[in-house]
Design a protein around this motif. Structure first.
Motif, PDB file in Angstrom:
ATOM      1  N   TYR A  57       7.784 -10.892   4.554  1.00 54.73           N
ATOM      2  CA  TYR A  57       8.823 -10.033   3.995  1.00 54.73           C
ATOM      3  C   TYR A  57      10.135 -10.436   4.659  1.00 54.73           C
ATOM      4  CZ  TYR A  57       4.928  -7.188   2.455  1.00 54.73           C
ATOM      5  OH  TYR A  57       3.768  -6.757   1.862  1.00 54.73           O
ATOM      6  N   PHE A  58      11.237 -10.094   4.032  1.00 57.03           N
ATOM      7  CA  PHE A  58      12.541 -10.420   4.592  1.00 57.03           C
ATOM      8  C   PHE A  58      13.266  -9.132   4.930  1.00 57.03           C
ATOM      9  CE2 PHE A  58      11.233 -14.069   2.182  1.00 57.03           C
ATOM     10  CZ  PHE A  58      11.508 -15.103   3.062  1.00 57.03           C
ATOM     11  N   LEU A  59      13.663  -9.025   6.196  1.00 62.61           N
ATOM     12  CA  LEU A  59      14.377  -7.866   6.693  1.00 62.61           C
ATOM     13  C   LEU A  59      15.854  -8.226   6.759  1.00 62.61           C
ATOM     14  CD1 LEU A  59      14.202  -5.013   7.901  1.00 62.61           C
ATOM     15  CD2 LEU A  59      13.936  -6.096  10.136  1.00 62.61           C
ATOM     16  N   THR A  60      16.656  -7.497   6.004  1.00 60.31           N
ATOM     17  CA  THR A  60      18.091  -7.733   5.955  1.00 60.31           C
ATOM     18  C   THR A  60      18.786  -6.515   6.542  1.00 60.31           C
ATOM     19  OG1 THR A  60      17.767  -8.975   3.903  1.00 60.31           O
ATOM     20  CG2 THR A  60      20.017  -8.359   4.447  1.00 60.31           C
ATOM     21  N   THR A  61      19.838  -6.745   7.320  1.00 63.40           N
ATOM     22  CA  THR A  61      20.549  -5.632   7.936  1.00 63.40           C
ATOM     23  C   THR A  61      22.032  -5.694   7.618  1.00 63.40           C
ATOM     24  OG1 THR A  61      20.865  -6.837  10.006  1.00 63.40           O
ATOM     25  CG2 THR A  61      18.910  -5.436   9.845  1.00 63.40           C
TER      26      THR A  61
ATOM     27  N   SER B  52      12.389  -6.750   1.653  1.00 65.46           N
ATOM     28  CA  SER B  52      12.021  -7.205   0.315  1.00 65.46           C
ATOM     29  C   SER B  52      11.132  -8.442   0.439  1.00 65.46           C
ATOM     30  CB  SER B  52      13.265  -7.523  -0.504  1.00 65.46           C
ATOM     31  OG  SER B  52      13.977  -8.590   0.080  1.00 65.46           O
ATOM     32  N   ARG B  53      10.530  -8.819  -0.655  1.00 60.14           N
ATOM     33  CA  ARG B  53       9.686 -10.026  -0.671  1.00 60.14           C
ATOM     34  C   ARG B  53      10.520 -11.295  -0.829  1.00 60.14           C
ATOM     35  NH1 ARG B  53       4.030  -9.931  -0.601  1.00 60.14           N
ATOM     36  NH2 ARG B  53       3.262  -7.849  -0.921  1.00 60.14           N
TER      37      ARG B  53
ATOM     38  N   ARG C 133      17.768  -6.994  -2.819  1.00 61.54           N
ATOM     39  CA  ARG C 133      17.939  -5.707  -2.141  1.00 61.54           C
ATOM     40  C   ARG C 133      16.668  -4.905  -2.340  1.00 61.54           C
ATOM     41  NH1 ARG C 133      23.109  -3.477  -0.514  1.00 61.54           N
ATOM     42  NH2 ARG C 133      22.613  -1.554   0.550  1.00 61.54           N
ATOM     43  N   GLY C 134      16.006  -4.577  -1.285  1.00 63.38           N
ATOM     44  CA  GLY C 134      14.777  -3.798  -1.358  1.00 63.38           C
ATOM     45  C   GLY C 134      15.007  -2.374  -0.897  1.00 63.38           C
ATOM     46  N   SER C 135      13.950  -1.753  -0.465  1.00 62.51           N
ATOM     47  CA  SER C 135      14.028  -0.367   0.006  1.00 62.51           C
ATOM     48  C   SER C 135      14.548  -0.318   1.440  1.00 62.51           C
ATOM     49  CB  SER C 135      12.639   0.262  -0.040  1.00 62.51           C
ATOM     50  OG  SER C 135      12.146   0.281  -1.346  1.00 62.51           O
TER      51      SER C 135
END
Length: 179
Positions: free
Chosen positions: A15-19, A90-91, A96-98
């Motif tokens: 998964y990709f964690l974006t901040t 997000s995958r 943009r995910g949750s």
């Protein structure tokens, strides 16, 4: 680390964690109450109500980019001038995910958003409870001729959902605490 995705491994999936980090320029809270009335065939009437709280933060990064984030069901303690970091998962690296966490860098407080985590790591888990009830009834009907074997996939799925969500919360909690 604004808008840069970091790969996170959860139960073998990437998964990709974006901040996004910014200063709060505005914050507000809205509450809404939903009231439902039902009357049965005997004339018995009942009412239920539920209150939903939605926090909204307007953040501006050091580069001048502004983003708005909305959080339902969790209380975000932030006011104008506080530095806040919001993370979403997000995958795909640029989607943009949750939202999965919000961290107030000024106070050190952070909150994991379990519903956001669950909806990303187990997409079917974000279905409403009535969908699981319908599936349970359908499997029950199928269980009669198959001697209950149809419950095995349902039980396996529910165990997998809980396991993936718990693993994701542990990974994200560790990552937020380190940053």
């Amino acid at each position: 680390m604004n808008d840069k995705a970091a790969a996170v491994q959860i139960k073998g999936d990437t998964y990709f964690l974006t901040t996004f980090v910014g200063s709060v320029v505005a914050a507000d809270r809205q509450q809404s109450t939903v009231v439902s009335h039902t009357t049965n065939a005997n004339g018995y009437s009942s009412s239920t109500s539920s209150t939903h709280t939605q926090d909204r933060l307007f953040l501006v990064s050091d580069e001048g980019k502004e983003e708005v984030f909305e959080f339902t069901g969790i209380h975000v303690n932030a006011r104008e001038g506080h530095r806040v970091r919001v993370g979403w998962m997000s995958r795909r690296s640029h989607s943009r995910g949750s939202c999965v966490f919000v961290q107030n860098l000024s106070t050190g407080e952070h909150r994991l958003i379990e519903q956001g985590i669950r909806s990303e790591v187990t997409p079917l888990a974000s279905l409403p409870d009535w969908a699981f009830l319908a599936a349970l009834i359908l499997m029950g009907l199928m269980a009669v001729p198959t001697l209950g074997l149809s419950f095995v996939p349902f039980i396996w799925f529910k165990m997998k959902v809980g396991s993936r969500t718990a693993e994701a919360m542990k990974v994200l909690s560790d990552r937020v605490a380190r940053a």
